[in-house]
Design a protein around this motif. Structure first.
Motif, short mmCIF file in Angstrom:
data_model
loop_
_atom_site.label_atom_id
_atom_site.label_comp_id
_atom_site.label_asym_id
_atom_site.label_seq_id
_atom_site.Cartn_x
_atom_site.Cartn_y
_atom_site.Cartn_z
N TYR A 20 0.83 -1.20 0.00
CA TYR A 20 0.00 0.00 0.00
C TYR A 20 0.87 1.26 0.00
O TYR A 20 0.49 2.28 -0.57
N ALA A 21 2.02 1.18 0.65
CA ALA A 21 2.93 2.32 0.68
C ALA A 21 3.37 2.71 -0.73
O ALA A 21 3.59 3.89 -1.02
N ARG A 22 3.51 1.74 -1.61
CA ARG A 22 3.89 2.06 -2.99
C ARG A 22 2.85 2.94 -3.66
O ARG A 22 3.19 3.79 -4.49
N GLN A 23 1.59 2.73 -3.31
CA GLN A 23 0.52 3.54 -3.89
C GLN A 23 0.43 4.91 -3.23
O GLN A 23 0.30 5.93 -3.93
N ARG A 24 0.50 4.94 -1.92
CA ARG A 24 0.26 6.17 -1.18
C ARG A 24 1.50 7.06 -1.07
O ARG A 24 1.38 8.27 -0.92
N LEU A 25 2.67 6.44 -1.09
CA LEU A 25 3.93 7.19 -0.92
C LEU A 25 4.89 6.81 -2.05
O LEU A 25 5.95 6.21 -1.82
N PRO A 26 4.56 7.15 -3.29
CA PRO A 26 5.38 6.71 -4.43
C PRO A 26 6.79 7.27 -4.43
O PRO A 26 7.66 6.75 -5.14
N HIS A 27 7.04 8.30 -3.65
CA HIS A 27 8.37 8.91 -3.59
C HIS A 27 9.29 8.20 -2.60
O HIS A 27 10.48 8.53 -2.52
N VAL A 28 8.77 7.23 -1.86
CA VAL A 28 9.52 6.60 -0.77
C VAL A 28 10.07 5.23 -1.19
O VAL A 28 9.38 4.44 -1.84
N ARG A 29 11.30 4.97 -0.79
CA ARG A 29 11.88 3.62 -0.87
C ARG A 29 11.55 2.94 0.45
O ARG A 29 12.08 3.32 1.49
N TRP A 30 10.66 1.94 0.38
CA TRP A 30 10.10 1.31 1.58
C TRP A 30 10.82 -0.01 1.83
O TRP A 30 10.58 -1.00 1.16
N GLN A 31 11.70 -0.02 2.82
CA GLN A 31 12.47 -1.22 3.15
C GLN A 31 11.76 -2.02 4.23
O GLN A 31 11.64 -1.56 5.38
N THR A 32 11.25 -3.18 3.89
CA THR A 32 10.60 -4.03 4.88
C THR A 32 11.61 -4.85 5.65
O THR A 32 12.74 -5.09 5.18
N SER A 33 11.20 -5.32 6.81
CA SER A 33 12.03 -6.23 7.61
C SER A 33 11.13 -7.10 8.45
O SER A 33 9.96 -6.77 8.69
N GLU A 34 11.67 -8.22 8.89
CA GLU A 34 10.96 -9.14 9.77
C GLU A 34 11.94 -9.86 10.66
O GLU A 34 13.12 -9.97 10.35
#
Length: 203
Positions: free
Chosen positions: A44-58
């Protein structure tokens, strides 16, 4: 750490969370998500925050699920492959404009929560934001019956779990040069808490 709940819960809360986050992350370019779960918020972050590189972790034990959920997105530089991250151990060496976690503080031990704040302070850029979503107790608010029951269920399952007090988190934050700048009411008696790193803090 993986959150408690299913895909429908992540689907339900993603819109109000990102409605609230959009303004705060308007200037961010890099975000680290702790406890990416099934990848719903990352997508969802790709849609709402297209300017952000969203690094996931677990957490290492749950990384395979997140990796599988995002396998089709690995050619998108805005959503790089997930990282294994135990907040009590080594963190990635990169710096981030914001660190985000949804529904993780109450399933972490107090030791892990403290490590989350310490690690976030080290990895945030100057004036970077730590954003935590979930249920929290607060001396300024009467706790809802749902959260009280949820807290009892968590502690019955594992004594190290439990809904965290906002005041205790503020104290942890202050110890590491983070200052709370927002406490936003969210649906289902949840909150979005945001702390900013002091630009002069070098920890």
């Amino acid at each position: 750490m993986s959150g408690i709940g299913d895909l429908s819960a992540a689907e339900r809360n993603k819109r109000p969370i990102f409605d609230a986050l959009a303004e705060w992350l308007a200037g961010a370019r890099t975000v680290l998500e702790i406890g990416g779960g099934d990848g719903t918020h990352a997508r969802y972050a790709r849609q709402r925050l297209p300017h952000v590189r969203w690094q996931t972790s677990e957490a290492p034990a749950h990384l395979r699920r997140l990796t599988a959920a995002l396998v089709d997105a690995h050619d998108d530089e805005r959503l790089p492959p997930p990282l294994a991250l135990d907040v009590r151990a080594a963190w990635p060496s990169a710096q981030y404009d914001a660190i985000y976690a949804a529904n993780v503080a109450h399933i972490m031990s107090e030791e892990a929560v403290a490590a989350l704040f310490a690690g976030a302070a080290r990895r945030l850029t100057a004036d970077g934001l730590l954003c935590l979503y979930g249920p929290f107790f607060d001396t300024e608010e009467v706790p809802g019956e749902g959260n009280l029951a949820f807290d009892r269920a968590l502690r019955a399952r594992d004594a190290s779990m439990g809904i965290r007090r906002r005041e205790a988190l503020d104290a942890l934050a202050a110890d590491h040069g983070l200052r709370r700048i927002a406490r936003l009411k969210m649906p289902s008696d949840n909150r979005l808490l945001i702390w900013r790193k002091d630009g002069a803090n070098t920890c």
